[in-house]
Design a protein around this motif. Structure first.
Motif: not given
Length: 177
Positions: A100-128
């Motif tokens: 849902a946040t893999s778009n330019n609008w989300s990057v602009k609106k969330l700023k640093k929080n976008w990077c923090r949110l996308h760090q969840l991908t590494y948690l997903a890796m271990f869950l997978l």
């Protein structure tokens, strides 16, 4: 004697989702762990299409989950469903936020929080990894070893990357002392 099960459509979709997901994590790991890959076009090409690969992983995971929900007639009002499928459900929820946040609008609106949110991908890796080992244990098909090897290779690459990045930060700190 071991008997291999036939590969279901749901498992094929799950494997393709895993493979697409791994391709989103791979470029940064390759650049840090194997710096010589920077000269090749592979990390650049993967980085260029990282968002699209992530969306593809989400769509394939959605298909994987949807087929299994229908096939197993899961009841989401039953708490037992959540205890049995906690890894898959948690990973899918993370994938929803990431897609849902893999778009330019989300990057602009969330700023640093976008990077923090996308760090969840590494948690997903271990869950997978947990999800694959838990759900495929005892139900081996031809793609099961490929899935297990793939997720553990990317985890080792990720952990090696983090180790090298920490070493680099540590050496940078020592220079300034």
């Amino acid at each position: 004697m071991w008997k291999l099960n036939t590969v279901s459509t749901a498992n094929i979709l799950g494997f393709l989702a895993l493979f697409s997901y791994i391709l989103t994590i791979l470029p940064t790991c390759l650049k840090v762990v194997f710096p010589s890959t920077r000269k090749t076009k592979i990390p650049v090409l993967l980085l260029k299409f990282r968002r699209q690969l992530g969306i593809l992983a989400f769509i394939l995971a959605l298909g994987h989950g949807w087929i299994l929900i229908i096939k197993r007639n899961l009841d989401f009002l039953d708490l037992k469903t959540y205890t049995i499928y906690i890894q898959g459900i948690s990973t899918f929820i993370i994938f929803i936020f990431l897609a849902a946040t893999s778009n330019n609008w989300s990057v602009k609106k969330l700023k640093k929080n976008w990077c923090r949110l996308h760090q969840l991908t590494y948690l997903a890796m271990f869950l997978l990894a947990w999800h694959i080992c838990d759900k495929m244990f005892g139900q081996w098909s031809l793609i099961t070893p490929l899935a297990i090897i793939s997720i553990f290779v990317i985890i080792v690459l990720f952990l090696t990357r983090r180790y090298l990045e920490c070493q680099d930060k540590y050496s940078q700190m020592k220079k300034f002392k």
